[in-house]
Design a protein around this motif. Structure first.
Motif, PDB file in Angstrom:
ATOM      1  N   ASP A   1      -8.823   4.787   5.314  1.00  0.00           N
ATOM      2  CA  ASP A   1     -10.014   4.363   4.594  1.00  0.00           C
ATOM      3  C   ASP A   1     -10.202   2.852   4.755  1.00  0.00           C
ATOM      4  O   ASP A   1      -9.370   2.077   4.266  1.00  0.00           O
ATOM      5  N   PRO A   2     -11.266   2.398   5.401  1.00  0.00           N
ATOM      6  CA  PRO A   2     -11.435   0.956   5.636  1.00  0.00           C
ATOM      7  C   PRO A   2     -11.483   0.129   4.356  1.00  0.00           C
ATOM      8  O   PRO A   2     -10.964  -0.992   4.326  1.00  0.00           O
TER       9      PRO A   2
ATOM     10  N   MET B   1       0.843  -1.194   0.000  1.00  0.00           N
ATOM     11  CA  MET B   1       0.000   0.000   0.000  1.00  0.00           C
ATOM     12  C   MET B   1       0.877   1.242   0.000  1.00  0.00           C
ATOM     13  O   MET B   1       1.750   1.415   0.855  1.00  0.00           O
ATOM     14  N   VAL B   2       0.636   2.105  -0.967  1.00  0.00           N
ATOM     15  CA  VAL B   2       1.278   3.409  -1.067  1.00  0.00           C
ATOM     16  C   VAL B   2       0.190   4.458  -0.909  1.00  0.00           C
ATOM     17  O   VAL B   2      -0.861   4.369  -1.556  1.00  0.00           O
ATOM     18  N   GLN B   3       0.403   5.443  -0.060  1.00  0.00           N
ATOM     19  CA  GLN B   3      -0.622   6.452   0.150  1.00  0.00           C
ATOM     20  C   GLN B   3      -0.938   7.155  -1.167  1.00  0.00           C
ATOM     21  O   GLN B   3      -0.049   7.616  -1.890  1.00  0.00           O
ATOM     22  N   TYR B   4      -2.239   7.233  -1.461  1.00  0.00           N
ATOM     23  CA  TYR B   4      -2.661   7.839  -2.724  1.00  0.00           C
ATOM     24  C   TYR B   4      -2.123   9.256  -2.842  1.00  0.00           C
ATOM     25  O   TYR B   4      -2.172  10.054  -1.899  1.00  0.00           O
TER      26      TYR B   4
ATOM     27  N   LEU C   1      -6.734   0.894  13.678  1.00  0.00           N
ATOM     28  CA  LEU C   1      -8.032   0.252  13.910  1.00  0.00           C
ATOM     29  C   LEU C   1      -8.555  -0.382  12.627  1.00  0.00           C
ATOM     30  O   LEU C   1      -9.064  -1.514  12.641  1.00  0.00           O
ATOM     31  N   ASN C   2      -8.417   0.313  11.517  1.00  0.00           N
ATOM     32  CA  ASN C   2      -8.873  -0.235  10.230  1.00  0.00           C
ATOM     33  C   ASN C   2      -8.114  -1.511   9.871  1.00  0.00           C
ATOM     34  O   ASN C   2      -8.697  -2.471   9.357  1.00  0.00           O
ATOM     35  N   VAL C   3      -6.820  -1.513  10.119  1.00  0.00           N
ATOM     36  CA  VAL C   3      -6.024  -2.708   9.834  1.00  0.00           C
ATOM     37  C   VAL C   3      -6.445  -3.861  10.743  1.00  0.00           C
ATOM     38  O   VAL C   3      -6.634  -5.004  10.291  1.00  0.00           O
TER      39      VAL C   3
ATOM     40  N   ASP D   1      -5.760  10.437  13.458  1.00  0.00           N
ATOM     41  CA  ASP D   1      -6.445   9.855  12.300  1.00  0.00           C
ATOM     42  C   ASP D   1      -5.621   8.739  11.666  1.00  0.00           C
ATOM     43  O   ASP D   1      -6.137   7.659  11.364  1.00  0.00           O
ATOM     44  N   THR D   2      -4.345   8.990  11.433  1.00  0.00           N
ATOM     45  CA  THR D   2      -3.509   8.018  10.726  1.00  0.00           C
ATOM     46  C   THR D   2      -3.041   6.894  11.650  1.00  0.00           C
ATOM     47  O   THR D   2      -3.173   5.715  11.330  1.00  0.00           O
TER      48      THR D   2
END
Length: 348
Positions: A81-82, A49-52, A123-125, A116-117
């Motif tokens: 973003d989940p 994953m690379v940040q958009y 949490l999303n991970v 947030d990050t």
């Protein structure tokens, strides 16, 4: 036979598993790119994953050798973003979660973005790993969560004392990881690296700041506080530590936190003098108040006890400070590499 995530096996040796797919968040960054390369060389295919970003920049992944890049599937996304996280992790046998905002000075300016990050992203991970039944999650912590050492060397039982918004956000993410293991049996292991350095590191850190300024021809250096001491670990050793906890038997590592450090200690001032010696440079070092942390936020001493990691996985550093610095200096002396950096400004 249905098995819970904690029961599902993770290969003890990534080179023996026939090329399983693993996912890496923060893959484009300093440690993330070295870990991605190490995973590929160990036999994995990496979903990175690379940040958009609108430039379609893949960060340091763009500099990896062609034979490594061929085994990397890049996904532009965001850990906040989940949906992005779920798509990254689905079908992966292990997840290495490195995506984070890490610059301590910037956390004074934009603490909300760190929550947030670093917290919501984690949490999303955790949620994706739990819902997908992923066999292993390696979560990245930081030695900054300990604050200034109360006892030396620092073991994993040292009290948590967060002295910056960055450290607080990482401690919050660590607690989430612990809670998911306790509540849901999520097969998470936390790695807590101590002051990693090496090629590709950003100028927000002291070692590339010093080496970069010298490589650019500067002999009068502007730095922050020269008194704090740190345990500096070469990035290839840190990448090996990630692999060690990512592939060890679950019974040895799941639900546990591990320090990764050398056990050595050097002050910033002595470090600068050592780099000057290695680069044959006579230096005039000046403190810049803009680079000094608030008094109660500065962590004055960090040195690791990595005995738990060594006992569980056999990991130990292969590089000492001088050999790691030699590789880092060689990297920054390459004009193409140095050109990627702004050595004449304070990088936060």
């Amino acid at each position: 036979m249905n098995r819970t995530p904690a029961d599902r096996p993770v290969p003890a040796d990534p080179g023996d598993d026939g090329g399983t797919t693993v996912a890496v968040t923060g893959a484009e960054g300093f440690i993330g790119s070295h870990l991605t390369e190490a995973l590929v060389r160990a036999g994995h295919r990496v979903r990175a994953m690379v940040q958009y970003n609108s430039f379609s920049s893949y960060g340091w992944l763009e500099t990896l050798p062609a034979e490594v890049r061929e085994e990397v599937d890049i996904q532009l996304g965001d850990v906040r973003d989940p949906g992005s996280v779920h798509a990254l992790i689905e079908g992966a046998e292990a997840v290495y979660h490195l995506a984070a905002l890490i610059a301590i000075p910037y956390s004074y300016r934009a603490p909300h973005s760190y929550v947030d990050t670093n917290i919501t992203g984690t949490l999303n991970v955790l949620e994706a790993v739990r819902r997908l039944g992923t066999p292993r999650l390696v979560h990245t912590s930081t030695s900054e969560t300990y604050g200034t050492a109360l006892t030396v060397p620092i073991t994993e039982d040292h009290p948590i004392n967060t002295q910056s918004p960055y450290a607080a956000s990482k401690a919050g993410a660590d607690r989430l990881a612990d809670s998911y293991h306790a509540s849901f049996g999520t097969p998470v292991v936390t790695l807590r690296p101590f002051n990693t350095f090496g090629p590709r590191q950003s100028m927000r850190a002291v070692i590339p700041t010093v080496i970069g300024q010298i490589a650019a021809g500067e002999r009068t250096l502007t730095l922050g506080d020269l008194r704090p001491t740190r345990d500096f670990t070469f990035v290839k050793d840190t990448a090996r530590a990630f692999l060690a906890v990512g592939t060890a038997p679950a019974a040895e590592v799941a639900g546990r936190t591990f320090n990764a450090g050398t056990g050595g200690e050097i002050s910033v001032g002595d470090l600068v003098r050592l780099i000057g010696k290695l680069m044959s440079a006579d230096l005039d070092v000046r403190e810049d108040c803009a680079r000094i942390r608030p008094a109660n936020s500065e962590v004055m001493r960090l040195v690791a006890d990595a005995g738990r990691l060594r006992a569980a996985t056999g990991w130990r550093p292969a590089y000492d400070l001088e050999s790691g610095l030699a590789e880092t200096i060689a990297f920054f002396r390459e004009p193409a590499n140095l050109a990627r950096y702004k050595t004449d400004i304070y990088n936060i």
